[in-house]
Design a protein around this motif. Structure first.
Motif, PDB file in Angstrom:
ATOM      1  N   UNK A 275      32.281  55.570   6.521  1.00  0.00           N
ATOM      2  CA  UNK A 275      31.712  56.768   7.176  1.00  0.00           C
ATOM      3  C   UNK A 275      32.770  57.823   7.453  1.00  0.00           C
ATOM      4  N   UNK A 276      32.371  59.067   7.301  1.00  0.00           N
ATOM      5  CA  UNK A 276      33.211  60.214   7.693  1.00  0.00           C
ATOM      6  C   UNK A 276      32.414  61.037   8.701  1.00  0.00           C
ATOM      7  N   UNK A 277      33.061  61.415   9.801  1.00  0.00           N
ATOM      8  CA  UNK A 277      32.418  62.282  10.791  1.00  0.00           C
ATOM      9  C   UNK A 277      33.197  63.592  10.834  1.00  0.00           C
ATOM     10  N   UNK A 278      32.517  64.695  10.608  1.00  0.00           N
ATOM     11  CA  UNK A 278      33.159  66.013  10.729  1.00  0.00           C
ATOM     12  C   UNK A 278      32.393  66.772  11.806  1.00  0.00           C
ATOM     13  N   UNK A 279      33.110  67.408  12.718  1.00  0.00           N
ATOM     14  CA  UNK A 279      32.408  68.150  13.762  1.00  0.00           C
ATOM     15  C   UNK A 279      32.712  69.635  13.656  1.00  0.00           C
ATOM     16  N   UNK A 280      31.633  70.434  13.679  1.00  0.00           N
ATOM     17  CA  UNK A 280      31.773  71.895  13.698  1.00  0.00           C
ATOM     18  C   UNK A 280      31.662  72.343  15.151  1.00  0.00           C
ATOM     19  N   UNK A 281      32.449  73.326  15.564  1.00  0.00           N
ATOM     20  CA  UNK A 281      32.286  73.835  16.933  1.00  0.00           C
ATOM     21  C   UNK A 281      32.483  75.347  16.976  1.00  0.00           C
ATOM     22  N   UNK A 282      32.198  75.910  18.142  1.00  0.00           N
ATOM     23  CA  UNK A 282      32.323  77.366  18.318  1.00  0.00           C
ATOM     24  C   UNK A 282      31.125  77.892  19.107  1.00  0.00           C
ATOM     25  N   UNK A 283      30.795  79.161  18.933  1.00  0.00           N
ATOM     26  CA  UNK A 283      29.546  79.663  19.510  1.00  0.00           C
ATOM     27  C   UNK A 283      28.411  78.970  18.741  1.00  0.00           C
ATOM     28  N   UNK A 284      27.178  79.052  19.251  1.00  0.00           N
ATOM     29  CA  UNK A 284      26.075  78.347  18.568  1.00  0.00           C
ATOM     30  C   UNK A 284      25.982  78.786  17.110  1.00  0.00           C
TER      31      UNK A 284
END
Ligand SMILES: Cc1cc2nc3c(=O)[nH]c(=O)nc-3n(C[C@H](O)[C@H](O)[C@H](O)COP(=O)(O)OP(=O)(O)OC[C@H]3O[C@@H](n4cnc5c(N)ncnc54)[C@H](O)[C@@H]3O)c2cc1C
Length: 457
Positions: A275-284
């Motif tokens: 498994x690979x988990x990538x997280x995007x963040x920032x304003x919605x």
């Protein structure tokens, strides 16, 4: 050691329980206990002020008594495991000395727990990104002393990136304050950075000046599942090439997935998978756009791609990810887990190499970690009752360090050298650089009483 305790008791306030004349077993080990590491000491002291830390240090230094600084005891390198002498616990130094939310900064004492620093930031509309996995137990002083990482170090950097200044007691008992709220400062050597990650061998950190950033509005993780480590590592590289900087980029190998499969909070392929988990963040909007790009990057070669939606699912996913280390402990009761770091394009080699070493040594293995940083928790599992398997696991760790050297990596990406990797610096640095380490240690601690036997040769 009643005499020692009586004398130390005169140096600290806090009543009779501020000094213990023997060291309870909870304070002779840290998170390396699963590999059978335990130390010994003569007394424990719980100072409440920097002046008390300085007085204890001066007293010990005059008498040749070793000092082991101790934070939350969650370290994975045996750094807080004492080698005789005095265990100096920072847990009663937990004042927030200053908080200036509008200037995004605070000064806190070393014994404040990591989770409380994170909460302090959150409750003031701010974000403190360092997120090492034992945040309920570890202290900010321990995080700074180990320069701890965590999943979000990929985008935001490790603890040191958030430290603008350090107050410390250095031998033979002097208080130094280095760095501070000045944003740029090239007057002198970077002593603040030198103390960060020094694992209690150069000074005892009593307070730290931290910077925060405004809170992040949204975080959207994406998961990709792959048939093997090669396909997973290719997906990690595809994320990097996508142009989006993921806040976190993590992996679990097939064996780690099997250990935590039952606890996974959503659906995953029934076959063995990586498994690979990538997280995007920032304003919605930013996070949502970034998620789309990351999902596309992860889809090539994937068995499945999942996008957990809703705060509960996202929190459950990260809790699941944080639980991997504990779950690995529970498989047989014993584990030797090394936090090697390799160039990101050698990730699959390191994961497959770990598995191959386990096969050769007759041990079950698993690995997981911070894929984007090329930082693996390469783990050899054994039963605590099986002394032979434990010996083989320690030998497997030596093989792993050799492999890491061949891959151009480091023997420690985040836990530090401590006791368990003492004497291994030559695997990372050439002879002149190792000698420089030795000279630095001597300069700060000429009598070698501050956490002796750890980190530096
Ligand atoms: C479940 C679990 C998950 C973890 N996840 C991560 C992770 O994601 N990333 C990561 O980097 N680590 C991780 N760790 C390891 C550990 O939590 C970190 O190394 C942490 O920073 C140690 O902090 P501590 O307060 O527990 O320090 P301790 O274990 O008490 O000490 C660690 C070292 O720092 C020194 N030290 C402690 N306090 C001071 C001080 N005030 N002044 C000078 N020296 C001091 C000690 O002498 C020792 O050498 C994890 C550990 C566990 C058990």
């Amino acid at each position: 050691m009643r005499d020692l305790a009586d004398q130390l008791g005169r140096l600290v306030s806090g009543g009779a329980d501020a000094v213990l004349g023997s060291v309870p077993s909870a304070l002779t080990s840290d998170a390396t206990e699963a590999r059978g590491l335990r130390g010994y000491g003569d007394a424990v002291v719980f100072p409440t002020t920097t002046e008390e830390v300085a007085a204890v240090t001066a007293w010990c230094y005059e008498r040749g008594v070793p000092i082991t600084p101790r934070g939350g005891g969650s370290g994975y390198a045996g750094g807080a495991v004492p080698n005789g002498g005095v265990v100096l616990c920072l847990e009663r130094m937990r004042r927030v000395r200053s908080l200036e939310p509008l200037l995004w900064r605070a000064e806190v004492e070393a014994g404040v727990r990591t989770v409380d620093v994170q909460r302090l930031a959150r409750e003031n509309g701010l974000y403190f990104p360092p997120d090492p996995g034992a945040a309920e137990q570890s202290q900010i002083g321990g995080n700074v002393a180990t320069n701890a990482g965590g999943p979000h170090a990929f985008k935001y950097g490790v603890t040191g990136a958030w430290v603008t200044g350090v107050e410390a007691v250095v031998p033979p008992g002097h208080v130094v304050r280095v760095g501070g709220p000045v944003r740029k400062d090239v007057a002198g050597y970077d002593l603040c950075s030198l103390l960060v990650g020094s694992e209690g061998t150069l000074g005892i950190i009593t307070a730290v000046m931290l910077r925060f950033i405004p809170a992040i509005e949204a975080r959207y993780p994406v998961l990709g599942f792959y048939p093997d480590a090669r396909a997973g590592a290719a997906a990690v590289e595809a994320c990097l090439a996508s142009g989006v900087v993921p806040a976190a980029l993590e992996y679990l190998d097939e064996e780690a997935i099997e250990i935590v499969r039952q606890a996974f909070p959503a659906a995953m392929p029934v076959e063995p998978c990586f498994a690979v988990i990538a997280e995007a963040d920032g304003s919605k909007r930013e996070a949502s756009d970034a998620r789309r790009v990351l999902a596309e990057a992860l889809s090539d070669g994937a068995l499945a791609v999942e996008e957990p939606a809703g705060i509960r699912e996202i929190e459950a996913l990260w809790r699941w990810r944080e639980g991997v280390g504990f779950a690995a402990d529970a498989v047989y009761g014993g584990k030797v887990s090394e936090d090697i770091g390799v160039p990101v394009d050698r990730l699959a080699d390191a994961i497959e190499g770990t598995r191959e070493i386990g096969r050769r040594r007759g041990l079950a293995t698993c690995s997981w970690g911070h894929a984007g940083d090329g930082n693996l928790h390469a783990t050899f599992l054994f039963s605590r009752e099986d002394a032979d398997a434990r010996t083989r696991a320690l030998a497997a760790a030596e093989d792993l360090f050799e492999l890491t050297e061949q891959l151009g990596g480091t023997i420690s990406g985040e836990h530090g050298v401590g006791l368990v990797k003492a004497g291994q610096l030559h695997r990372r640095w050439n002879a002149s650089a190792v000698e420089l380490h030795r000279k630095l240690k001597h300069l700060f601690d000429p009598a070698n009483l501050l956490n002796p036997g750890k980190k530096a040769p």
